[in-house]
Design a protein around this motif. Structure first.
Motif, PDB file in Angstrom:
ATOM      1  N   GLU A  44      38.955 -26.684 -21.133  1.00 43.22           N
ATOM      2  CA  GLU A  44      38.653 -26.167 -20.092  1.00 43.22           C
ATOM      3  C   GLU A  44      38.905 -24.905 -20.553  1.00 43.22           C
ATOM      4  O   GLU A  44      38.010 -23.428 -19.924  1.00 43.22           O
ATOM      5  CB  GLU A  44      38.855 -26.852 -19.097  1.00 43.22           C
ATOM      6  CG  GLU A  44      38.498 -25.865 -17.818  1.00 43.22           C
ATOM      7  CD  GLU A  44      37.451 -26.745 -17.016  1.00 43.22           C
ATOM      8  OE1 GLU A  44      38.151 -28.248 -16.298  1.00 43.22           O
ATOM      9  OE2 GLU A  44      36.110 -26.302 -16.727  1.00 43.22           O
ATOM     10  N   ASN A  76      38.493 -22.464 -23.529  1.00 49.06           N
ATOM     11  CA  ASN A  76      36.534 -22.129 -23.470  1.00 49.06           C
ATOM     12  C   ASN A  76      35.989 -21.049 -22.748  1.00 49.06           C
ATOM     13  O   ASN A  76      35.827 -20.314 -22.562  1.00 49.06           O
ATOM     14  CB  ASN A  76      36.326 -23.717 -23.102  1.00 49.06           C
ATOM     15  CG  ASN A  76      34.367 -23.692 -22.873  1.00 49.06           C
ATOM     16  OD1 ASN A  76      33.905 -22.784 -24.486  1.00 49.06           O
ATOM     17  ND2 ASN A  76      33.533 -23.968 -22.277  1.00 49.06           N
ATOM     18  N   PHE A  98      37.968 -17.520 -23.739  1.00 50.88           N
ATOM     19  CA  PHE A  98      36.629 -16.807 -25.177  1.00 50.88           C
ATOM     20  C   PHE A  98      35.443 -16.487 -24.449  1.00 50.88           C
ATOM     21  O   PHE A  98      35.009 -15.589 -25.164  1.00 50.88           O
ATOM     22  CB  PHE A  98      36.099 -18.293 -26.039  1.00 50.88           C
ATOM     23  CG  PHE A  98      36.997 -18.612 -27.464  1.00 50.88           C
ATOM     24  CD1 PHE A  98      38.358 -17.811 -28.239  1.00 50.88           C
ATOM     25  CD2 PHE A  98      37.114 -20.263 -27.569  1.00 50.88           C
ATOM     26  CE1 PHE A  98      38.890 -18.231 -28.302  1.00 50.88           C
ATOM     27  CE2 PHE A  98      38.306 -20.133 -28.218  1.00 50.88           C
ATOM     28  CZ  PHE A  98      39.296 -19.673 -29.626  1.00 50.88           C
ATOM     29  N   ILE A  99      34.982 -16.998 -23.096  1.00 53.61           N
ATOM     30  CA  ILE A  99      33.899 -16.793 -22.614  1.00 53.61           C
ATOM     31  C   ILE A  99      34.065 -15.661 -22.362  1.00 53.61           C
ATOM     32  O   ILE A  99      33.466 -14.638 -21.629  1.00 53.61           O
ATOM     33  CB  ILE A  99      33.743 -17.917 -21.077  1.00 53.61           C
ATOM     34  CG1 ILE A  99      33.268 -19.087 -22.139  1.00 53.61           C
ATOM     35  CG2 ILE A  99      32.880 -17.114 -20.148  1.00 53.61           C
ATOM     36  CD1 ILE A  99      32.684 -19.853 -20.960  1.00 53.61           C
ATOM     37  N   LEU A 147      31.882 -12.988 -24.352  1.00 58.62           N
ATOM     38  CA  LEU A 147      30.913 -12.622 -23.706  1.00 58.62           C
ATOM     39  C   LEU A 147      31.148 -12.071 -22.490  1.00 58.62           C
ATOM     40  O   LEU A 147      30.425 -10.764 -22.857  1.00 58.62           O
ATOM     41  CB  LEU A 147      29.731 -14.317 -22.835  1.00 58.62           C
ATOM     42  CG  LEU A 147      29.957 -15.419 -23.798  1.00 58.62           C
ATOM     43  CD1 LEU A 147      29.316 -16.796 -23.221  1.00 58.62           C
ATOM     44  CD2 LEU A 147      28.806 -14.788 -25.023  1.00 58.62           C
ATOM     45  N   SER A 189      36.024 -26.443 -34.533  1.00 58.64           N
ATOM     46  CA  SER A 189      34.165 -25.850 -34.969  1.00 58.64           C
ATOM     47  C   SER A 189      32.915 -26.141 -34.028  1.00 58.64           C
ATOM     48  O   SER A 189      31.895 -25.482 -35.242  1.00 58.64           O
ATOM     49  CB  SER A 189      34.327 -26.042 -36.565  1.00 58.64           C
ATOM     50  OG  SER A 189      33.755 -27.703 -36.995  1.00 58.64           O
ATOM     51  N   THR A 190      33.132 -26.909 -32.657  1.00 62.55           N
ATOM     52  CA  THR A 190      32.093 -27.410 -32.187  1.00 62.55           C
ATOM     53  C   THR A 190      31.215 -26.512 -31.766  1.00 62.55           C
ATOM     54  O   THR A 190      31.901 -25.831 -30.987  1.00 62.55           O
ATOM     55  CB  THR A 190      31.755 -28.961 -31.703  1.00 62.55           C
ATOM     56  OG1 THR A 190      32.389 -30.019 -32.208  1.00 62.55           O
ATOM     57  CG2 THR A 190      31.410 -29.181 -30.747  1.00 62.55           C
ATOM     58  N   GLY A 191      30.537 -25.539 -32.302  1.00 61.27           N
ATOM     59  CA  GLY A 191      29.295 -24.864 -31.791  1.00 61.27           C
ATOM     60  C   GLY A 191      29.222 -24.263 -32.544  1.00 61.27           C
ATOM     61  O   GLY A 191      29.190 -22.820 -32.574  1.00 61.27           O
ATOM     62  N   PRO A 199      28.345 -21.743 -34.807  1.00 59.01           N
ATOM     63  CA  PRO A 199      27.094 -21.442 -35.819  1.00 59.01           C
ATOM     64  C   PRO A 199      26.407 -20.692 -34.161  1.00 59.01           C
ATOM     65  O   PRO A 199      25.956 -19.382 -34.772  1.00 59.01           O
ATOM     66  CB  PRO A 199      26.313 -22.362 -35.664  1.00 59.01           C
ATOM     67  CG  PRO A 199      27.135 -24.205 -35.981  1.00 59.01           C
ATOM     68  CD  PRO A 199      28.457 -23.501 -35.726  1.00 59.01           C
ATOM     69  N   TRP A 200      26.806 -20.900 -32.651  1.00 59.36           N
ATOM     70  CA  TRP A 200      26.325 -20.679 -31.804  1.00 59.36           C
ATOM     71  C   TRP A 200      26.774 -19.373 -31.412  1.00 59.36           C
ATOM     72  O   TRP A 200      26.792 -18.165 -30.946  1.00 59.36           O
ATOM     73  CB  TRP A 200      26.295 -21.973 -30.547  1.00 59.36           C
ATOM     74  CG  TRP A 200      25.306 -22.275 -30.914  1.00 59.36           C
ATOM     75  CD1 TRP A 200      23.324 -21.934 -29.903  1.00 59.36           C
ATOM     76  CD2 TRP A 200      24.507 -23.471 -31.731  1.00 59.36           C
ATOM     77  NE1 TRP A 200      23.123 -23.167 -30.857  1.00 59.36           N
ATOM     78  CE2 TRP A 200      23.119 -24.118 -31.580  1.00 59.36           C
ATOM     79  CE3 TRP A 200      25.663 -24.197 -32.137  1.00 59.36           C
ATOM     80  CZ2 TRP A 200      23.227 -25.131 -31.245  1.00 59.36           C
ATOM     81  CZ3 TRP A 200      25.398 -26.031 -32.460  1.00 59.36           C
ATOM     82  CH2 TRP A 200      23.998 -26.128 -32.470  1.00 59.36           C
ATOM     83  N   TYR A 201      28.335 -19.262 -31.753  1.00 52.07           N
ATOM     84  CA  TYR A 201      28.982 -18.200 -31.569  1.00 52.07           C
ATOM     85  C   TYR A 201      29.077 -17.241 -32.252  1.00 52.07           C
ATOM     86  O   TYR A 201      29.486 -15.968 -31.744  1.00 52.07           O
ATOM     87  CB  TYR A 201      30.767 -19.246 -31.905  1.00 52.07           C
ATOM     88  CG  TYR A 201      30.694 -20.310 -30.939  1.00 52.07           C
ATOM     89  CD1 TYR A 201      30.819 -20.174 -29.471  1.00 52.07           C
ATOM     90  CD2 TYR A 201      32.739 -21.118 -31.179  1.00 52.07           C
ATOM     91  CE1 TYR A 201      30.988 -21.471 -29.182  1.00 52.07           C
ATOM     92  CE2 TYR A 201      33.028 -22.181 -30.881  1.00 52.07           C
ATOM     93  CZ  TYR A 201      32.068 -22.125 -29.292  1.00 52.07           C
ATOM     94  OH  TYR A 201      32.546 -23.929 -28.651  1.00 52.07           O
ATOM     95  N   GLN A 255      26.452 -15.685 -33.349  1.00 50.90           N
ATOM     96  CA  GLN A 255      25.679 -14.838 -32.401  1.00 50.90           C
ATOM     97  C   GLN A 255      26.903 -13.547 -31.756  1.00 50.90           C
ATOM     98  O   GLN A 255      25.553 -12.558 -31.626  1.00 50.90           O
ATOM     99  CB  GLN A 255      24.845 -15.415 -31.257  1.00 50.90           C
ATOM    100  CG  GLN A 255      24.006 -16.623 -32.210  1.00 50.90           C
ATOM    101  CD  GLN A 255      23.067 -17.907 -31.651  1.00 50.90           C
ATOM    102  OE1 GLN A 255      21.796 -16.916 -31.288  1.00 50.90           O
ATOM    103  NE2 GLN A 255      23.980 -18.293 -30.276  1.00 50.90           N
ATOM    104  N   THR A 256      27.964 -13.786 -31.414  1.00 45.83           N
ATOM    105  CA  THR A 256      28.164 -13.013 -30.538  1.00 45.83           C
ATOM    106  C   THR A 256      29.521 -12.420 -30.875  1.00 45.83           C
ATOM    107  O   THR A 256      30.820 -11.854 -30.645  1.00 45.83           O
ATOM    108  CB  THR A 256      28.561 -13.137 -29.168  1.00 45.83           C
ATOM    109  OG1 THR A 256      28.951 -14.516 -29.342  1.00 45.83           O
ATOM    110  CG2 THR A 256      27.417 -13.083 -28.079  1.00 45.83           C
ATOM    111  N   PHE A 298      32.006 -13.481 -32.667  1.00 45.09           N
ATOM    112  CA  PHE A 298      32.810 -15.371 -32.423  1.00 45.09           C
ATOM    113  C   PHE A 298      33.303 -15.557 -33.305  1.00 45.09           C
ATOM    114  O   PHE A 298      32.468 -16.538 -33.861  1.00 45.09           O
ATOM    115  CB  PHE A 298      32.931 -15.744 -30.899  1.00 45.09           C
ATOM    116  CG  PHE A 298      33.705 -16.732 -31.030  1.00 45.09           C
ATOM    117  CD1 PHE A 298      35.059 -16.654 -32.112  1.00 45.09           C
ATOM    118  CD2 PHE A 298      33.381 -17.344 -29.830  1.00 45.09           C
ATOM    119  CE1 PHE A 298      35.923 -17.580 -31.470  1.00 45.09           C
ATOM    120  CE2 PHE A 298      34.628 -19.200 -29.203  1.00 45.09           C
ATOM    121  CZ  PHE A 298      35.355 -18.789 -30.537  1.00 45.09           C
TER     122      PHE A 298
END
Lengths: 378, 378
Positions: free
Chosen positions: A61, A64, A67-68, A72, A92-94, A96-98, A100-101, A103
């Motif tokens: 938590e 995470n 990083f937010i 973000l 590394s879970t997630g 490919p979505w990171y 995009q911003t 990260f």
């Protein structure tokens, strides 16, 4: 462009059993404040984000949320790699979505060959890897870490753009660096080290793995060090982050101030428990006391903990009956009896009483008997 | 709009010790194929994505790859919630980044009040929660699950857009549903159930938690069921997904075909090991055999496993010396002796030999003696 170099966050790490999550949360906020103040274009995190491959829910938590906030909310690009303490797959879970911003969280060797370009700089993100991963990647059976690193750097150089600066972000022991107590040695016998010459051609090498910023002194390669002191051996370290400007490439150190510092103090028990004395002290620190006393102090640890809640340990600098003790210690060296008594003395600062010694003797004898019975039975 | 309703993937689950990861990977590909063929606008996953709060690295990798394929490659919006088997915090790592590509993964009660609109439909994503979470959210000390659910639905209704359809995605036991062996009961005594009347106003309720698609039969609320059989009690279930069109709201069932089915067979040992017989059978299935034999079969399990690699168990339908056995069983019922002997018989299909019974007696006596000694000592 300008970037901030940090690493070895070890989120979830404990210091002598003390939970550091609130200290870690606070120090990440300080790192973010420096990034904002220094107007950097990216934040580099050189591995060991977590302390364990399966971090606690609280650690997940915290990271995470960090990083937010960084990526973000404050919109900083992040360039991060996994270290030897991280589970590459879990981390590394997630991913490919990171991306995009901006990260970028690289956890596999193969990802390191495609540089990330920000401004005038190419970043090569080489996560910690085991030699077996390099052997599979290059399809060569007997690669050492050093062989692998030669091939990797060579392959990276194919993508070097001569009009740009090159930065390597990685997480290894560079030969000639000095260690401290809170690092985990990856291999023994020097097999885990990378010769400095291999990374000489990069404009900057943002290293992770060693916890002191002074672990390596070269023109272009540096450890950021951990943002907090993770062992007593780091008590005199100054923790912080590096700010690098791609134009000068001379790193500038920015200090971090921990919420609870790690400190040692040599004093008598009497003064430590004297209000006139301790009211002058920062009692929230992680204290390690070197007691000057020679006499028995009843209930010592409890008395000290009531005043200093975060005691790392107590030692006696003037051991009682030193000659006798030394003789006994030499006789008992390496026996279970010796290890248990010295452990007890180290932790409590007190020797075992006669009664306790008797109990220990009885317990050890029982253990020996049981072992013998079990051996006879098989 | 059209959507696919699935749930209870339980990635990482084992069936009687057998790893199901390859079966799970394959069945997710089938789900994706149905989504493509049916041209759905979203995929709803009603909780229990993982089987455990701390899934294995392999399970993490499988689910992450599945999401990459479904959301990033095939561009399906995902509407997912956490179930009672998931760790809300671990699962939600990365969630704010997922949102960017219409991958909505809700793990907190408070998120459920903001519907996600796709086409003519409002989706309310209500993850599994413990009553304590609702008590904190509503600041009321004594809410039962049912009380909480009333308040939640009421609050959701404030956001109902009368020009749209409303779909609730959630993960609970709806009163009147029928259970099977692979589900974990959340609470006992009916405290965990939601009256159907509470969810009657939704156009569709996409439920997770129960593993049979037939667990609940109402006009608008349905369990998707698990995509694979997770227990012997599901051997006759048909597994699949629902396809719902917001215009008709009549769910259409689409079957899934597992790589390895769960089946039972009543036969004699002789026929099971006869090539003429077993070459006609799908030997990769998870078989549970009901042996008709009465005599002792030496090395039975090993002989069967050599032919049928995935045996779930063997039972004797015509127990040996039934009257005697029954008498003994009644005498020993509920004793450790009884539990151990019946466990052994259930697993191996064989009774203990006289020698084994003797060992068991001795072992139990030793355990009782030790316990007594320890009690005496305290």
């Amino acid at each position: 462009m300008r970037f901030l170099h940090t690493g070895d966050w070890h989120i979830g790490k404990k210091l002598h059993g003390y939970d550091l999550l609130s200290d870690q949360k606070e120090i990440i906020d300080q790192i973010l404040a420096i990034a904002l103040e220094q107007k950097v274009d990216a934040i580099v995190i050189a591995g060991d984000l977590y302390d364990r491959s399966v971090p606690s829910v609280e650690a997940c938590e915290l990271l995470n949320q960090a990083f937010i906030k960084i990526n973000l909310e404050k919109k900083f690009p992040i360039l991060a790699i996994s270290g030897n303490h991280d589970s590459a797959v879990r981390l590394s879970t997630g991913m490919p979505w990171y991306e995009q911003t901006n990260f970028h969280l690289y956890t596999e060797l193969k990802q390191s060959f495609t540089p990330i370009e920000i401004g005038d700089t190419q970043f090569f993100l080489l996560p910690y890897f085991e030699p077996i991963a390099a052997r599979i990647y290059f399809a060569e059976e007997h690669l050492t870490l050093q062989d692998a690193m030669e091939k990797i750097i060579e392959k990276m150089q194919e993508s070097f753009n001569s009009g740009k600066k090159q930065v390597l972000v990685t997480h290894f022991f560079v030969a000639g660096s000095s260690r401290c107590d809170s690092e985990t040695t990856i291999e023994v016998g020097g097999l885990d080290s990378i010769p400095y010459e291999l990374v000489r051609d990069f404009d900057y090498v943002a290293l992770g793995h060693l916890h002191s910023k002074n672990a390596l002194n070269t023109a272009n390669a540096r450890y950021s060090g951990s943002p907090l002191k993770f062992s007593l051996s780091e008590k005199d370290d100054q923790k912080g982050v590096w700010i690098i400007d791609s134009q000068s490439v001379v790193p500038e150190f920015h200090e971090l101030q921990p919420k609870r510092d790690v400190r040692t103090l040599q004093a008598s028990f009497e003064s430590l428990v004297d209000p006139a004395f301790y009211q002058q002290m920062d009692r929230t620190c992680f204290w390690y006391f070197q007691l000057t006393d020679r006499s028995v102090i009843t209930n010592m640890m409890n008395q000290l903990r009531a005043i200093y809640p975060n005691i790392l340990g107590v030692e006696r600098v003037n051991g009682r009956n030193e000659t006798n003790q030394l003789k006994k210690v030499q006789q008992r060296k390496n026996t279970p009896y010796h290890m248990l008594t010295s452990f007890f003395e180290e932790i409590t600062g007190e020797a075992l009483t006669e009664k306790q010694r008797l109990w220990l003797d009885e317990g050890l004898q029982q253990a020996v008997d049981t072992e013998k019975r079990e051996e006879d039975a098989t």
